[in-house]
Design a protein around this motif. Structure first.
Motif, PDB file in Angstrom:
ATOM      1  N   SER A  66       0.858  -1.179   0.000  1.00 30.12           N
ATOM      2  CA  SER A  66       0.000   0.000   0.000  1.00 30.12           C
ATOM      3  C   SER A  66       0.897   1.233   0.000  1.00 30.12           C
ATOM      4  O   SER A  66       2.112   1.143   0.265  1.00 30.12           O
ATOM      5  CB  SER A  66      -0.933   0.015   1.219  1.00 30.12           C
ATOM      6  OG  SER A  66      -0.170  -0.018   2.419  1.00 30.12           O
ATOM      7  N   VAL A  67       0.297   2.371  -0.278  1.00 28.57           N
ATOM      8  CA  VAL A  67       1.076   3.609  -0.349  1.00 28.57           C
ATOM      9  C   VAL A  67       1.561   4.007   1.040  1.00 28.57           C
ATOM     10  O   VAL A  67       0.781   4.038   2.003  1.00 28.57           O
ATOM     11  CB  VAL A  67       0.234   4.748  -0.958  1.00 28.57           C
ATOM     12  CG1 VAL A  67       1.021   6.049  -0.951  1.00 28.57           C
ATOM     13  CG2 VAL A  67      -0.186   4.390  -2.375  1.00 28.57           C
ATOM     14  N   ILE A  68       2.843   4.273   1.157  1.00 31.64           N
ATOM     15  CA  ILE A  68       3.415   4.791   2.390  1.00 31.64           C
ATOM     16  C   ILE A  68       3.897   6.216   2.129  1.00 31.64           C
ATOM     17  O   ILE A  68       3.857   6.701   0.997  1.00 31.64           O
ATOM     18  CB  ILE A  68       4.569   3.897   2.896  1.00 31.64           C
ATOM     19  CG1 ILE A  68       5.706   3.832   1.854  1.00 31.64           C
ATOM     20  CG2 ILE A  68       4.054   2.500   3.215  1.00 31.64           C
ATOM     21  CD1 ILE A  68       6.903   2.991   2.304  1.00 31.64           C
ATOM     22  N   SER A  69       4.354   6.911   3.153  1.00 29.80           N
ATOM     23  CA  SER A  69       4.797   8.286   2.955  1.00 29.80           C
ATOM     24  C   SER A  69       5.976   8.328   1.998  1.00 29.80           C
ATOM     25  O   SER A  69       6.744   7.363   1.875  1.00 29.80           O
ATOM     26  CB  SER A  69       5.185   8.928   4.286  1.00 29.80           C
ATOM     27  OG  SER A  69       6.433   8.435   4.733  1.00 29.80           O
ATOM     28  N   ARG A  70       6.104   9.447   1.321  1.00 28.20           N
ATOM     29  CA  ARG A  70       7.171   9.613   0.336  1.00 28.20           C
ATOM     30  C   ARG A  70       8.545   9.375   0.950  1.00 28.20           C
ATOM     31  O   ARG A  70       9.380   8.642   0.409  1.00 28.20           O
ATOM     32  CB  ARG A  70       7.094  11.024  -0.253  1.00 28.20           C
ATOM     33  CG  ARG A  70       8.091  11.303  -1.348  1.00 28.20           C
ATOM     34  CD  ARG A  70       7.977  12.739  -1.815  1.00 28.20           C
ATOM     35  NE  ARG A  70       6.619  13.078  -2.191  1.00 28.20           N
ATOM     36  CZ  ARG A  70       6.236  14.286  -2.608  1.00 28.20           C
ATOM     37  NH1 ARG A  70       7.123  15.260  -2.674  1.00 28.20           N
ATOM     38  NH2 ARG A  70       4.988  14.520  -2.942  1.00 28.20           N
ATOM     39  N   VAL A  71       8.774   9.965   2.110  1.00 27.64           N
ATOM     40  CA  VAL A  71      10.099   9.861   2.737  1.00 27.64           C
ATOM     41  C   VAL A  71      10.341   8.444   3.246  1.00 27.64           C
ATOM     42  O   VAL A  71      11.465   7.928   3.173  1.00 27.64           O
ATOM     43  CB  VAL A  71      10.230  10.888   3.878  1.00 27.64           C
ATOM     44  CG1 VAL A  71      11.608  10.803   4.526  1.00 27.64           C
ATOM     45  CG2 VAL A  71       9.992  12.299   3.342  1.00 27.64           C
ATOM     46  N   ARG A  72       9.303   7.782   3.744  1.00 26.95           N
ATOM     47  CA  ARG A  72       9.469   6.401   4.185  1.00 26.95           C
ATOM     48  C   ARG A  72       9.836   5.505   3.005  1.00 26.95           C
ATOM     49  O   ARG A  72      10.610   4.549   3.145  1.00 26.95           O
ATOM     50  CB  ARG A  72       8.197   5.904   4.854  1.00 26.95           C
ATOM     51  CG  ARG A  72       8.351   4.535   5.524  1.00 26.95           C
ATOM     52  CD  ARG A  72       7.059   4.117   6.204  1.00 26.95           C
ATOM     53  NE  ARG A  72       6.643   5.095   7.198  1.00 26.95           N
ATOM     54  CZ  ARG A  72       5.491   5.037   7.854  1.00 26.95           C
ATOM     55  NH1 ARG A  72       4.630   4.051   7.604  1.00 26.95           N
ATOM     56  NH2 ARG A  72       5.181   5.952   8.752  1.00 26.95           N
ATOM     57  N   ASN A  73       9.299   5.822   1.837  1.00 26.61           N
ATOM     58  CA  ASN A  73       9.662   5.037   0.655  1.00 26.61           C
ATOM     59  C   ASN A  73      11.107   5.283   0.257  1.00 26.61           C
ATOM     60  O   ASN A  73      11.801   4.349  -0.168  1.00 26.61           O
ATOM     61  CB  ASN A  73       8.724   5.370  -0.506  1.00 26.61           C
ATOM     62  CG  ASN A  73       8.717   4.291  -1.567  1.00 26.61           C
ATOM     63  OD1 ASN A  73       8.648   3.114  -1.249  1.00 26.61           O
ATOM     64  ND2 ASN A  73       8.794   4.685  -2.831  1.00 26.61           N
ATOM     65  N   TRP A  74      11.581   6.516   0.396  1.00 26.07           N
ATOM     66  CA  TRP A  74      13.010   6.779   0.167  1.00 26.07           C
ATOM     67  C   TRP A  74      13.848   5.888   1.088  1.00 26.07           C
ATOM     68  O   TRP A  74      14.805   5.249   0.656  1.00 26.07           O
ATOM     69  CB  TRP A  74      13.362   8.227   0.469  1.00 26.07           C
ATOM     70  CG  TRP A  74      12.648   9.286  -0.293  1.00 26.07           C
ATOM     71  CD1 TRP A  74      11.815   9.133  -1.374  1.00 26.07           C
ATOM     72  CD2 TRP A  74      12.691  10.690  -0.017  1.00 26.07           C
ATOM     73  NE1 TRP A  74      11.348  10.357  -1.784  1.00 26.07           N
ATOM     74  CE2 TRP A  74      11.858  11.334  -0.978  1.00 26.07           C
ATOM     75  CE3 TRP A  74      13.336  11.466   0.933  1.00 26.07           C
ATOM     76  CZ2 TRP A  74      11.675  12.713  -0.995  1.00 26.07           C
ATOM     77  CZ3 TRP A  74      13.157  12.846   0.921  1.00 26.07           C
ATOM     78  CH2 TRP A  74      12.335  13.463  -0.037  1.00 26.07           C
ATOM     79  N   ARG A  75      13.485   5.911   2.362  1.00 28.11           N
ATOM     80  CA  ARG A  75      14.268   5.166   3.350  1.00 28.11           C
ATOM     81  C   ARG A  75      14.232   3.669   3.062  1.00 28.11           C
ATOM     82  O   ARG A  75      15.244   2.980   3.198  1.00 28.11           O
ATOM     83  CB  ARG A  75      13.753   5.441   4.764  1.00 28.11           C
ATOM     84  CG  ARG A  75      14.587   4.724   5.833  1.00 28.11           C
ATOM     85  CD  ARG A  75      14.038   4.903   7.224  1.00 28.11           C
ATOM     86  NE  ARG A  75      14.873   4.149   8.151  1.00 28.11           N
ATOM     87  CZ  ARG A  75      15.844   4.693   8.883  1.00 28.11           C
ATOM     88  NH1 ARG A  75      16.084   5.980   8.818  1.00 28.11           N
ATOM     89  NH2 ARG A  75      16.560   3.935   9.693  1.00 28.11           N
ATOM     90  N   ARG A  76      13.059   3.161   2.680  1.00 23.28           N
ATOM     91  CA  ARG A  76      12.974   1.724   2.406  1.00 23.28           C
ATOM     92  C   ARG A  76      13.935   1.336   1.291  1.00 23.28           C
ATOM     93  O   ARG A  76      14.582   0.278   1.340  1.00 23.28           O
ATOM     94  CB  ARG A  76      11.536   1.330   2.025  1.00 23.28           C
ATOM     95  CG  ARG A  76      11.432  -0.169   1.796  1.00 23.28           C
ATOM     96  CD  ARG A  76      10.016  -0.696   1.711  1.00 23.28           C
ATOM     97  NE  ARG A  76      10.075  -2.155   1.661  1.00 23.28           N
ATOM     98  CZ  ARG A  76       9.597  -2.899   0.677  1.00 23.28           C
ATOM     99  NH1 ARG A  76       8.963  -2.339  -0.337  1.00 23.28           N
ATOM    100  NH2 ARG A  76       9.720  -4.212   0.708  1.00 23.28           N
ATOM    101  N   ALA A  77      14.038   2.170   0.268  1.00 24.98           N
ATOM    102  CA  ALA A  77      14.963   1.876  -0.830  1.00 24.98           C
ATOM    103  C   ALA A  77      16.400   1.788  -0.323  1.00 24.98           C
ATOM    104  O   ALA A  77      17.154   0.884  -0.707  1.00 24.98           O
ATOM    105  CB  ALA A  77      14.839   2.941  -1.916  1.00 24.98           C
ATOM    106  N   VAL A  78      16.786   2.715   0.562  1.00 27.34           N
ATOM    107  CA  VAL A  78      18.154   2.699   1.100  1.00 27.34           C
ATOM    108  C   VAL A  78      18.351   1.507   2.028  1.00 27.34           C
ATOM    109  O   VAL A  78      19.420   0.880   2.043  1.00 27.34           O
ATOM    110  CB  VAL A  78      18.454   4.025   1.821  1.00 27.34           C
ATOM    111  CG1 VAL A  78      19.846   3.999   2.441  1.00 27.34           C
ATOM    112  CG2 VAL A  78      18.343   5.195   0.841  1.00 27.34           C
TER     113      VAL A  78
END
Length: 322
Positions: A66-78
């Motif tokens: 599901s959609v998460i916050s933009r910044v949380r998605n950045w962090r997940r990628a890292v």
């Protein structure tokens, strides 16, 4: 395990993400992986990503349930990355073939350098190259003083930088305190915070004057593109980055003399030095960003004098687009 991870978070940008990923795969540096995290897109973005992953084993594709916050998605990628060094490449950006190789060379030989940043060109109505200055190391205090203005020749975008993965993970903040009368819930300013927090803990950052990073507006019709941002939203963006910088100062471990200079630089950035209604309003907002014990500043320290001179010469426009 690859030495460098290019992390591409994305939501509903099929054309742009393909361009970003292909630019990462075309790097002259070979020891690389590309991490793509789709934030539950509702269009063909995931199809494009899976095709890229099937065609090149260096691409690792992930999709949020599901959609998460933009910044949380950045962090997940890292977090999913395995490389020692990370380039956080936003989906509407792309990089030149030698961007990673030249940046790795610097970080390998300079352990006191927090990150490398390059010149970056915005491809809008007329291409404009920003962040270009004299090539070489820059004292991190100078970088932060220039960052206080947000509109100077230092980046707020992580796409033109390469940093150590451990530093990026330590620097992440999903939300910042906000005492200003603006809504910053969309994450504006948090990309700059990543760079400011890393610079705060190192002696130097390093600049490559070559134009190695690029950006363009997403496809027509997407909200918040440069063509669609009005004056009121520009002012909100303007304050979002200054609030993010203020919060960086509150957590800084720098000597008191450095913090006084940085607060003075932020004040000069926010408040016109001529007595006007805008100056009085901006000063009230400036005081709101920081605790009362923090907004007091001593006479201008030497590193800030060029900023003061410029502000006395040029009027401050709080709606300058970033």
């Amino acid at each position: 395990m690859a030495r460098v991870s290019v992390c591409v978070p994305v939501y509903n940008r099929p054309q742009e993400v393909e361009r970003a990923v292909r630019s990462a795969l075309e790097q002259t540096f070979s020891d690389i992986e590309v991490i793509v995290v789709d934030n539950a897109s509702t269009d063909s973005t995931w199809d494009v990503i899976t095709e890229l992953a099937e065609s090149d084993p260096r691409v690792r594709a992930y999709r949020n349930d599901s959609v998460i916050s933009r910044v949380r998605n950045w962090r997940r990628a890292v977090e999913l990355a395995e490389g020692e060094y990370v380039k956080l490449l936003f989906s509407d950006d792309w990089i030149s073939p030698e961007a990673v190789a030249r940046s790795v060379e610097v970080l390998d030989r300079e352990p006191r350098t927090g990150f490398v940043f390059t010149a970056m060109t915005w491809h809008y109505q007329e291409p404009e190259t920003c962040y270009r200055r004299q090539e070489g190391p820059m004292d991190s205090l100078e970088f932060l003083i220039r960052s206080a203005t947000v509109e100077d020749q230092v980046p707020v975008s992580a796409s033109c930088t390469l940093a150590r993965r451990a530093d990026l993970l330590d620097a992440f903040e999903e939300e910042l305190p906000n005492r200003l009368p603006f809504d910053f819930s969309h994450g504006l300013g948090l990309d700059g915070t990543l760079l400011w927090r890393i610079a705060d803990r190192y002696r130097y950052v390093h600049h490559l004057a070559a134009d190695l990073a690029h950006s363009a507006d997403p496809h027509a019709g997407e909200p918040n593109t440069r063509q669609q941002i009005g004056a009121e939203q520009r002012e909100m963006m303007w304050w979002a980055y200054r609030n993010a910088f203020a919060q960086t100062l509150l957590a800084s471990r720098r000597p008191a003399t450095h913090l006084r200079a940085l607060r003075a630089a932020l004040l000069v950035s926010c408040v016109p030095l001529r007595p006007t209604p805008t100056a009085r309003r901006n000063f009230r907002l400036f005081r709101t960003m920081l605790p009362t014990t923090w907004w007091r500043v001593t006479p201008w320290a030497a590193p800030v004098r060029p900023l003061v001179t410029r502000r006395l010469r040029d009027p401050l426009d709080p709606t300058i687009p970033l």
